[in-house]
Design an enzyme around this catalytic site. Structure first.
Site, PDB file in Angstrom:
ATOM      1  N   LYS A 127      18.747 119.796 -67.400  1.00 25.41           N
ATOM      2  CA  LYS A 127      17.770 118.798 -66.965  1.00 25.41           C
ATOM      3  C   LYS A 127      17.934 118.593 -65.458  1.00 25.41           C
ATOM      4  O   LYS A 127      18.996 118.861 -64.906  1.00 25.41           O
ATOM      5  CB  LYS A 127      17.972 117.477 -67.715  1.00 25.41           C
ATOM      6  CG  LYS A 127      17.544 117.538 -69.176  1.00 25.41           C
ATOM      7  CD  LYS A 127      17.574 116.158 -69.788  1.00 25.41           C
ATOM      8  CE  LYS A 127      17.194 116.201 -71.259  1.00 25.41           C
ATOM      9  NZ  LYS A 127      17.260 114.851 -71.875  1.00 25.41           N
ATOM     10  N   HIS A 130      18.131 114.562 -60.538  1.00 21.06           N
ATOM     11  CA  HIS A 130      17.082 113.870 -59.782  1.00 21.06           C
ATOM     12  C   HIS A 130      17.625 112.661 -59.024  1.00 21.06           C
ATOM     13  O   HIS A 130      18.820 112.366 -59.063  1.00 21.06           O
ATOM     14  CB  HIS A 130      15.928 113.476 -60.713  1.00 21.06           C
ATOM     15  CG  HIS A 130      16.334 112.628 -61.880  1.00 21.06           C
ATOM     16  ND1 HIS A 130      16.767 111.332 -61.750  1.00 21.06           N
ATOM     17  CD2 HIS A 130      16.358 112.901 -63.214  1.00 21.06           C
ATOM     18  CE1 HIS A 130      17.038 110.824 -62.932  1.00 21.06           C
ATOM     19  NE2 HIS A 130      16.799 111.762 -63.855  1.00 21.06           N
ATOM     20  N   HIS A 133      20.094 110.140 -60.405  1.00 24.26           N
ATOM     21  CA  HIS A 133      21.520 110.454 -60.540  1.00 24.26           C
ATOM     22  C   HIS A 133      22.338 110.103 -59.298  1.00 24.26           C
ATOM     23  O   HIS A 133      23.562 110.097 -59.346  1.00 24.26           O
ATOM     24  CB  HIS A 133      21.704 111.956 -60.826  1.00 24.26           C
ATOM     25  CG  HIS A 133      21.205 112.376 -62.170  1.00 24.26           C
ATOM     26  ND1 HIS A 133      20.127 113.211 -62.326  1.00 24.26           N
ATOM     27  CD2 HIS A 133      21.617 112.059 -63.419  1.00 24.26           C
ATOM     28  CE1 HIS A 133      19.902 113.404 -63.623  1.00 24.26           C
ATOM     29  NE2 HIS A 133      20.803 112.710 -64.301  1.00 24.26           N
TER      30      HIS A 133
END
Length: 570
Positions: A127, A130, A133
């Site tokens: 994933k 982004h 985070h």
């Protein structure tokens, strides 16, 4: 370093009956307005003990202690004893220590080598890494650095999200719509597109969800094909993540994620059963937490599969048995507050006395200006894009302003990435905020580039002063030249840095350090503007350069605790 509060308490205790020295220390205040002294002692509490009006008590104490060499002046204002520290003695003490210790100024051995684990960042495999985070990543990294600076044996763990039903979905999507070359060329973007497509197609064909669950069950049971694909996704994702970590200058001691604990969970399910804590509920197994005002915790689903909570219990016990931690700190979003309350309570119910040494450090969430981020819908801002854009914009500013730097690319990286990190750590961690490109890339005002520029200015002054003056300043100076108001305010902020670092560690709050080094930078720039530093009088020049060196050390060490570089030229 002298503790002035301790010294003042010692002096005051000789004049005050009925209060222990520690009580006096805790009562001593630091006035917001320096015109009211460096320290103040309120006398309200003494009124009952001494049966006198507080202003009279303050007047008597002020007269009794005013002759002490530690003070330039002592006066009473209403019920307060206002104390002005001897500026020369103070300047000599603080600046000498800051210059002598340099990169170690503010460092402490209070941790006594005790083990502290900090778990942070923890992105999900396959994933996107982004902008959401960045909070766990930079807050956790700063907490790690602060605890390391305080003398703890600190360990960094990246608890990767590398297990769970989403991998069934990812493998399902890859087999239906994917190809190897695309994954190799752009792992995260490609896997994200598969994940997004899976959810789009599952809305039309719900049977895909069953197919994904069946694939994950095979993965849990160690089926070779599923395990091979999962490992490949993990390795490709880590390559992407590490590129971002390299940009941020962040490393980890362990990448043990959820999958590492998958074979350790049955032990704790059995422990819960043996202690009579586990009960069945519609085929699932739960722990009731009504006695602790918490909802039931789901331990295993009706199909027998485990959940995050089971893995977190296994992980905590593994860490205690392997590392014997003093503290086990989890830097995880506030959305998970209930989850942490539940599993820490369960560990305590299992009889592990160290349960409360597991500390959840929550933080607020990041949202986008046009709504919430959604991995399923593919609506994300990649963290790498944010960092690259910050570096590019900083480089353009350096070129436009014709900044004197030996390596434009390196300076742009240090300042651009520093701006993003500083922006993250400048507010209380618990606050939610909306991500704004304009705010992140604004270098004006109380920003990372401003503090970094102040450090570079201090370095420039030292270069202009020359090696001879710098060497002399390091070996001794006459403090009478750095007793002006601007110098004294700067020295006070340098003096309090070690206490600020300690407070930031106790509160798990890097923004305390961030705000303090902004204050030091502002005080330094006021000193720079109010006083001519490189004067003709060599003794005066040496003293002022010593203060510049002390401020430089304080700013550099503060930036380091935030995970930022301190450029010497900007």
């Amino acid at each position: 370093m002298i503790s002035y509060k301790e010294q003042i308490a010692q002096i005051l205790s000789a004049q005050i009956e009925g209060l222990e020295k520690e009580e006096i220390v805790n009562m001593i205040e630091t006035p917001a307005d320096s015109k009211m002294g460096d320290y103040a002692f309120p006398c309200f509490k003494l009124a009952k003990i001494l049966r006198k009006a507080p202003p009279m008590i303050a007047k008597n104490i002020a007269e009794a202690v005013s002759d002490n060499d530690i003070f330039d002046k002592v006066e009473n204002v209403n019920a307060y004893v206002n104390m002005f520290i001897s500026k020369e003695a103070f300047a000599r003490e603080v600046v000498t220590e800051a210059v002598a210790k340099g990169d170690d100024y503010g460092r402490s051995d209070i941790g006594q080598g005790r083990k502290v684990i900090v778990e942070y960042s923890s992105p999900n495999i396959a994933k996107p890494f982004h902008i959401g985070h960045i909070r766990s990543t930079v807050i956790g990294n700063s907490i790690y650095k602060i605890y390391d600076f305080l003398g703890y044996d600190t360990m960094r763990i990246n608890h990767l999200g590398d297990y769970g039903t989403q991998f069934g979905k990812m493998i399902c999507a890859y087999r239906r719509w994917g190809n190897k070359e695309d994954v190799i060329n752009a792992p995260i973007q490609t896997l994200l597109s598969y994940y997004t497509k899976f959810h789009e197609e599952a809305e039309k064909d719900p049977s895909l969800e069953d197919e994904a669950r069946a694939i994950f069950t095979k993965l849990e049971h160690g089926e070779p094909e599923e395990v091979e694909l999962w490992q490949w996704f993990r390795e490709e994702s880590l390559k992407e993540f590490n590129r971002v970590y390299d940009m941020l200058g962040i490393t980890f001691d362990s990448y043990n994620g959820e999958s590492f604990y998958s074979d350790k969970m049955p032990r704790f399910v059995k422990e819960l059963e043996d202690k009579g804590i586990l009960e069945e509920d519609d085929g699932a197994q739960i722990v009731r937490l009504d006695d602790y005002n918490l909802p039931p915790a789901l331990i295993t689903k009706s199909d027998g599969s485990t959940l995050y909570i089971t893995r977190d219990i296994a992980a905590a016990v593994y860490r205690k048995e392997t590392y014997d931690f003093y503290k086990n700190i989890y830097v995880v979003a506030s959305q998970q507050n209930l989850h942490f309350q539940q599993w820490i309570q369960i560990i305590e119910m299992l009889g592990y006395e160290w349960a409360r040494d597991c500390v959840h450090v929550p933080f607020g969430l990041v949202s986008m200006e046009d709504g919430t981020m959604s991995t399923r819908q593919g609506r994300v801002i990649f963290l790498e894009d944010v960092l690259n854009r910050a570096v590019e914009q900083t480089k353009q500013i350096i070129i436009d302003k014709n900044v004197n730097t030996e390596n434009i690319d390196e300076t742009a990286k240090e300042v651009g990435i520093g701006a993003v990190v500083f922006n993250e750590l400048s507010n209380y961690r618990i606050k939610d905020y909306v991500f704004s490109w304009d705010k992140v890339l604004n270098f004006e005002g109380e920003t990372g580039p401003y503090v970094q520029y102040t450090h570079a200015r201090a370095c420039s002054i030292m270069r202009k002063a020359g090696d001879d003056i710098v060497t002399k300043a390091a070996s001794g100076f006459d403090p009478k030249y750095i007793t002006g108001d601007a110098a004294h305010e700067l020295i006070k902020l340098i003096y309090t840095l070690p206490d600020v670092i300690l407070e930031a560690g106790e509160k798990y709050e890097p923004s305390i350090v961030t705000r303090h080094i902004v204050d030091i930078a502002q005080a330094f720039n006021k000193f720079y503007h109010d006083e001519h530093i490189l004067v003709d009088n060599e003794d005066e020049k040496i003293a002022k350069v010593a203060l510049v060196m002390a401020a430089k050390a304080a700013i550099k060490n503060g930036l380091g605790l935030l995970g930022m570089k301190a450029p010497e030229k900007m």
